[in-house]
Motif scaffolding. Sequence first.
Motif, PDB file in Angstrom:
ATOM      1  N   TRP A  82      -6.770 -13.092  -2.098  1.00  0.00           N
ATOM      2  CA  TRP A  82      -7.650 -13.009  -0.930  1.00  0.00           C
ATOM      3  C   TRP A  82      -6.984 -12.488   0.336  1.00  0.00           C
ATOM      4  CZ3 TRP A  82      -8.630 -16.490  -4.777  1.00  0.00           C
ATOM      5  CH2 TRP A  82      -9.947 -16.612  -5.207  1.00  0.00           C
ATOM      6  N   ALA A  83      -5.680 -12.674   0.498  1.00  0.00           N
ATOM      7  CA  ALA A  83      -5.064 -12.427   1.807  1.00  0.00           C
ATOM      8  C   ALA A  83      -4.992 -10.944   2.156  1.00  0.00           C
ATOM      9  CB  ALA A  83      -3.664 -13.041   1.844  1.00  0.00           C
ATOM     10  N   GLY A  84      -4.554 -10.112   1.210  1.00  0.00           N
ATOM     11  CA  GLY A  84      -4.423  -8.685   1.500  1.00  0.00           C
ATOM     12  C   GLY A  84      -3.142  -8.383   2.270  1.00  0.00           C
ATOM     13  N   GLY A  85      -2.590  -7.187   2.078  1.00  0.00           N
ATOM     14  CA  GLY A  85      -1.371  -6.781   2.770  1.00  0.00           C
ATOM     15  C   GLY A  85      -0.141  -7.041   1.921  1.00  0.00           C
ATOM     16  N   LEU A  86       0.880  -6.192   2.102  1.00  0.00           N
ATOM     17  CA  LEU A  86       2.091  -6.290   1.301  1.00  0.00           C
ATOM     18  C   LEU A  86       2.842  -7.595   1.557  1.00  0.00           C
ATOM     19  CD1 LEU A  86       4.005  -4.962  -0.722  1.00  0.00           C
ATOM     20  CD2 LEU A  86       5.128  -3.803   1.213  1.00  0.00           C
ATOM     21  N   GLY A  87       2.904  -8.019   2.809  1.00  0.00           N
ATOM     22  CA  GLY A  87       3.610  -9.255   3.134  1.00  0.00           C
ATOM     23  C   GLY A  87       2.998 -10.468   2.446  1.00  0.00           C
TER      24      GLY A  87
ATOM     25  N   GLN B 100      -7.847  -6.205  -3.208  1.00  0.00           N
ATOM     26  CA  GLN B 100      -7.856  -7.665  -3.244  1.00  0.00           C
ATOM     27  C   GLN B 100      -8.603  -8.098  -4.520  1.00  0.00           C
ATOM     28  OE1 GLN B 100      -9.432  -7.671   1.000  1.00  0.00           O
ATOM     29  NE2 GLN B 100      -8.255  -9.578   1.002  1.00  0.00           N
ATOM     30  N   PRO B 101      -7.854  -8.375  -5.605  1.00  0.00           N
ATOM     31  CA  PRO B 101      -8.485  -8.643  -6.910  1.00  0.00           C
ATOM     32  C   PRO B 101      -9.017 -10.078  -7.003  1.00  0.00           C
ATOM     33  CG  PRO B 101      -6.115  -8.781  -7.109  1.00  0.00           C
ATOM     34  CD  PRO B 101      -6.388  -8.365  -5.680  1.00  0.00           C
ATOM     35  N   VAL B 102     -10.017 -10.386  -6.193  1.00  0.00           N
ATOM     36  CA  VAL B 102     -10.513 -11.755  -6.078  1.00  0.00           C
ATOM     37  C   VAL B 102     -11.054 -12.272  -7.407  1.00  0.00           C
ATOM     38  CG1 VAL B 102     -12.236 -13.217  -4.955  1.00  0.00           C
ATOM     39  CG2 VAL B 102     -11.017 -11.471  -3.623  1.00  0.00           C
TER      40      VAL B 102
END
Length: 415
Positions: A100-105, A170-172
């Motif tokens: 859910w979060a998204g982004g590389l970090g 984002q593979p929810v």
Amino acid sequence: MTRTSLRELIYMNSYWVGLSFMWNGLHQLILPAVLLHLVPETQKNTYLGLLTFIGLVIATIMQPISGALSDRWHSKWGRRRPLILIGTAFDYIFLALLGWAGGLGWLTLGYLGLQLSSNLAHGPLQGLLPDRVPKDQLGQASGLKNLMDMSGLVIASLVIGRLLSLDESQPVTTIALIGLVLGICALVTLLGVREHPSTIRSTEIVATPQSSPEPINPKEKRRYAWLIASRFAFLIGVYDIQAFAQYYVRDVLSPPNPVKLTGDLMAVIALSLIAFAVIGGWLGDRVGHKRVLILASAIGALGCVLLLWARTPMTLLAFGSVLGAGTGLFITTNWALANALAPVAKAGQFLGLTNLATAGAGALGRLAGPLIDFFNNSQPGANLGYTMLFVWGALCLLLSAWLLRWVPLAHSLEK
């Protein structure tokens, strides 16, 4: 210790299906697909390789720590299941970050955190079999465990390969499915296994001069080390190809759905591996394990070379099954030879060393990522990095066979 029923063996090993489903889905399918949205196209193998290398190093360190912690755990619920429950509960926090979060970090935090929490449960899970199963039944229990491992791989490859889209950053839905499967499998093990309450007295191990392990003879250690080196060489060649398969499929074959085709490839390899693992055990008993290992290396190397010319889905799956056949023969036969050559009085010490090859190959194999990108970028469009990958795989498997020249045939290392 009384014999363990088949039902309890299934309860005990069901969690392996969930773990295999989660980690094979993440490593082979989800992470490569999601990273395409987060990193430069020309550096995708580098990012994937370095990220999973760090994760597998964490796993290698965490498993023995959590296993040792569970040895001393005191609870009315037993010593293994509390840590399995705690680790699984934290898994959901890090799976949520991944999905859910998204982004590389956030992806990195979720993945590395999941390695910590999952292996907090993984270490104690390994202790359930020797705790609950008599020695003369460990072979049956281990065989069932390996079957469930492979079942999780096949199911993940076929299901996630069809569910996940390359358009998803984002593979929810896929992560939610992983959470569901993991939770069901964990509950079967946690509720189905009946551990005895662990107390200080029941878990405390008093070291005595008589129970202390004997030192390993340097000659025995050297001869066994060649077998470990052979195992390492074979597995690093296979793990390299497995880790970067999706990017190879995407860049070289360019199918409409690279994730689905990669999943099909992993499933075919796993099914071939299962079939030839059974054949390898039977064949090794009749013609000798060392001969079968040499045959396994030759078949696996042939599979690597054939994959260089795979340009259609059918040829990819056909050639992948050849690699799977060699790997199946190798896994069963290598383990059988490791048992045959280990001195009876020191079998635990010697067999424990084989994990150095397994874990080390899994981690170091990921460092091929930067090299693949370097060769691919040196001549764009020629895919030299993937050519290097399969050539390297074939050479590693042939090296594995060559290293066996220093491994004794069947007599014990104590001789």
